[in-house]
Design a protein around this motif. Structure first.
Motif, PDB file in Angstrom:
ATOM      1  N   ILE A 153       0.824  -1.205   0.000  1.00 51.73           N
ATOM      2  CA  ILE A 153       0.000   0.000   0.000  1.00 51.73           C
ATOM      3  C   ILE A 153       0.860   1.257   0.000  1.00 51.73           C
ATOM      4  CG2 ILE A 153      -1.895   1.299   1.080  1.00 51.73           C
ATOM      5  CD1 ILE A 153      -2.779  -1.439   2.327  1.00 51.73           C
ATOM      6  N   LEU A 154       1.767   1.382   0.958  1.00 56.94           N
ATOM      7  CA  LEU A 154       2.621   2.575   1.035  1.00 56.94           C
ATOM      8  C   LEU A 154       3.517   2.698  -0.183  1.00 56.94           C
ATOM      9  CD1 LEU A 154       3.675   2.281   4.778  1.00 56.94           C
ATOM     10  CD2 LEU A 154       1.844   3.696   3.805  1.00 56.94           C
ATOM     11  N   ARG A 155       4.039   1.590  -0.616  1.00 57.22           N
ATOM     12  CA  ARG A 155       4.825   1.526  -1.855  1.00 57.22           C
ATOM     13  C   ARG A 155       3.923   0.768  -2.822  1.00 57.22           C
ATOM     14  NH1 ARG A 155      10.218   0.525  -0.356  1.00 57.22           N
ATOM     15  NH2 ARG A 155      10.488   2.739  -0.726  1.00 57.22           N
ATOM     16  N   PRO A 156       3.310   1.470  -3.783  1.00 62.28           N
ATOM     17  CA  PRO A 156       2.133   0.962  -4.502  1.00 62.28           C
ATOM     18  C   PRO A 156       2.356  -0.134  -5.536  1.00 62.28           C
ATOM     19  CG  PRO A 156       2.790   3.058  -5.414  1.00 62.28           C
ATOM     20  CD  PRO A 156       3.685   2.807  -4.224  1.00 62.28           C
ATOM     21  N   CYS A 157       2.764  -1.303  -5.071  1.00 62.41           N
ATOM     22  CA  CYS A 157       2.936  -2.425  -5.991  1.00 62.41           C
ATOM     23  C   CYS A 157       1.591  -2.914  -6.532  1.00 62.41           C
ATOM     24  CB  CYS A 157       3.704  -3.560  -5.322  1.00 62.41           C
ATOM     25  SG  CYS A 157       3.005  -4.123  -3.772  1.00 62.41           S
ATOM     26  N   HIS A 158       0.497  -2.535  -5.870  1.00 61.59           N
ATOM     27  CA  HIS A 158      -0.825  -2.926  -6.363  1.00 61.59           C
ATOM     28  C   HIS A 158      -1.161  -2.252  -7.688  1.00 61.59           C
ATOM     29  CE1 HIS A 158      -1.473   0.666  -3.838  1.00 61.59           C
ATOM     30  NE2 HIS A 158      -2.464   0.960  -4.686  1.00 61.59           N
ATOM     31  N   ARG A 159      -0.422  -1.218  -8.064  1.00 63.81           N
ATOM     32  CA  ARG A 159      -0.674  -0.493  -9.312  1.00 63.81           C
ATOM     33  C   ARG A 159      -0.006  -1.137 -10.522  1.00 63.81           C
ATOM     34  NH1 ARG A 159       0.506   5.236  -6.382  1.00 63.81           N
ATOM     35  NH2 ARG A 159      -1.327   5.184  -5.022  1.00 63.81           N
ATOM     36  N   VAL A 160       0.670  -2.268 -10.319  1.00 64.60           N
ATOM     37  CA  VAL A 160       1.343  -2.953 -11.423  1.00 64.60           C
ATOM     38  C   VAL A 160       0.448  -4.093 -11.911  1.00 64.60           C
ATOM     39  CG1 VAL A 160       3.440  -4.137 -12.173  1.00 64.60           C
ATOM     40  CG2 VAL A 160       3.576  -2.362 -10.407  1.00 64.60           C
ATOM     41  N   ILE A 161       0.189  -4.092 -13.229  1.00 64.33           N
ATOM     42  CA  ILE A 161      -0.692  -5.086 -13.835  1.00 64.33           C
ATOM     43  C   ILE A 161       0.042  -5.807 -14.957  1.00 64.33           C
ATOM     44  CG2 ILE A 161      -2.779  -3.809 -13.211  1.00 64.33           C
ATOM     45  CD1 ILE A 161      -2.894  -2.823 -16.140  1.00 64.33           C
ATOM     46  N   GLY A 162      -0.582  -6.844 -15.465  1.00 63.39           N
ATOM     47  CA  GLY A 162       0.006  -7.593 -16.572  1.00 63.39           C
ATOM     48  C   GLY A 162      -0.028  -6.807 -17.869  1.00 63.39           C
ATOM     49  N   ALA A 163       0.809  -7.199 -18.811  1.00 60.42           N
ATOM     50  CA  ALA A 163       0.913  -6.513 -20.101  1.00 60.42           C
ATOM     51  C   ALA A 163      -0.415  -6.516 -20.852  1.00 60.42           C
ATOM     52  CB  ALA A 163       1.998  -7.165 -20.954  1.00 60.42           C
ATOM     53  N   ASN A 164      -1.262  -7.528 -20.596  1.00 54.94           N
ATOM     54  CA  ASN A 164      -2.553  -7.606 -21.268  1.00 54.94           C
ATOM     55  C   ASN A 164      -3.673  -6.919 -20.474  1.00 54.94           C
ATOM     56  OD1 ASN A 164      -2.900  -9.388 -19.172  1.00 54.94           O
ATOM     57  ND2 ASN A 164      -3.378 -11.154 -20.452  1.00 54.94           N
ATOM     58  N   GLY A 165      -3.297  -6.191 -19.411  1.00 53.45           N
ATOM     59  CA  GLY A 165      -4.270  -5.448 -18.626  1.00 53.45           C
ATOM     60  C   GLY A 165      -4.908  -6.234 -17.504  1.00 53.45           C
ATOM     61  N   THR A 166      -4.508  -7.474 -17.294  1.00 53.68           N
ATOM     62  CA  THR A 166      -5.095  -8.278 -16.233  1.00 53.68           C
ATOM     63  C   THR A 166      -4.424  -7.993 -14.894  1.00 53.68           C
ATOM     64  OG1 THR A 166      -3.589 -10.115 -16.663  1.00 53.68           O
ATOM     65  CG2 THR A 166      -5.744 -10.165 -17.785  1.00 53.68           C
ATOM     66  N   LEU A 167      -5.185  -8.245 -13.839  1.00 60.08           N
ATOM     67  CA  LEU A 167      -4.632  -8.117 -12.490  1.00 60.08           C
ATOM     68  C   LEU A 167      -3.860  -9.389 -12.204  1.00 60.08           C
ATOM     69  CD1 LEU A 167      -7.640  -6.667 -10.467  1.00 60.08           C
ATOM     70  CD2 LEU A 167      -5.852  -5.463 -11.713  1.00 60.08           C
ATOM     71  N   THR A 168      -2.563  -9.276 -12.248  1.00 65.02           N
ATOM     72  CA  THR A 168      -1.718 -10.436 -12.000  1.00 65.02           C
ATOM     73  C   THR A 168      -0.965 -10.231 -10.703  1.00 65.02           C
ATOM     74  OG1 THR A 168       0.104  -9.459 -13.225  1.00 65.02           O
ATOM     75  CG2 THR A 168      -1.387 -10.879 -14.456  1.00 65.02           C
ATOM     76  N   GLY A 169      -0.708 -11.310 -10.023  1.00 63.50           N
ATOM     77  CA  GLY A 169       0.114 -11.322  -8.840  1.00 63.50           C
ATOM     78  C   GLY A 169       0.014 -10.134  -7.905  1.00 63.50           C
ATOM     79  N   TYR A 170      -0.186 -10.404  -6.660  1.00 70.60           N
ATOM     80  CA  TYR A 170      -0.117  -9.399  -5.605  1.00 70.60           C
ATOM     81  C   TYR A 170       0.098 -10.168  -4.321  1.00 70.60           C
ATOM     82  CZ  TYR A 170      -1.262  -5.386  -2.647  1.00 70.60           C
ATOM     83  OH  TYR A 170      -1.212  -4.377  -1.717  1.00 70.60           O
TER      84      TYR A 170
END
Length: 178
Positions: free
Chosen positions: A127-144
């Motif tokens: 949350i503080l370091r926003p890794c949740h804002r990284v998505i897959g190249a095809n726009g899917t929500l991958t890995g968290y």
């Protein structure tokens, strides 16, 4: 041995465990079930004092009133991981980027995307370091590391996903220290 301070906060995405060093710099923010997340150790010291600013800023974030954090962060990692984490810090609220874009931002080749993903997954400051804002190249929500449901909730809160998505939280949920 360096003292580790900790506290728990109740948040709309579930309970948060925060740790800090003796200087008050946050060293981790994790959630139950987080891949690689921390758990309280016997030699840690429970003390909400070092976390007052973090609790206030997180509450404002979850209420939709804060878009960035201004807190001292100190997470240890390799030079490569620190470079990836610094790139995460630059991803604006309400936006998403791909793993490939993070790789490009740090000057890594496309071949390094998997290593970038590993560094993002090792981020100790969810949350503080926003890794949740990284998505897959095809726009899917991958890995968290905190789970895809939390990632979805955070991106919905930030407006990076369409509002009104069924089953998604609204703004204004309270954050409570416990």
């Amino acid at each position: 041995m360096t003292t580790v301070y900790y506290t728990h906060l109740d948040a709309p995405v579930g309970p948060l465990l925060l740790t800090a060093d003796p200087d008050g710099a946050l060293t981790s923010l994790s959630v139950p079930g987080q891949k690689g997340g921390r758990g309280v150790r016997d030699d840690w010291r429970a003390d909400p004092g070092p976390f007052r600013a973090a609790a206030e800023q997180l509450a404002a974030y979850f209420a939709g009133e804060r878009t960035e954090f201004r807190l001292p962060l100190r997470a240890s990692g390799t030079e490569f991981r620190r470079a990836v984490w610094a790139a995460l810090d630059e991803v604006p609220y309400g936006t998403t980027v791909t793993y490939g874009e993070i790789a490009a931002r740090i000057g890594a080749s496309r071949v390094a995307v998997r290593a970038v993903g590993g560094a993002i997954g090792a981020n100790p400051l969810l949350i503080l370091r926003p890794c949740h804002r990284v998505i897959g190249a095809n726009g899917t929500l991958t890995g968290y590391a905190g789970g895809l449901e939390r990632k979805l909730r955070l991106l919905t809160l930030e407006g990076a996903l369409p509002a009104g998505t069924p089953g998604q939280p609204g703004r204004g949920a309270a954050l409570r220290a416990r």
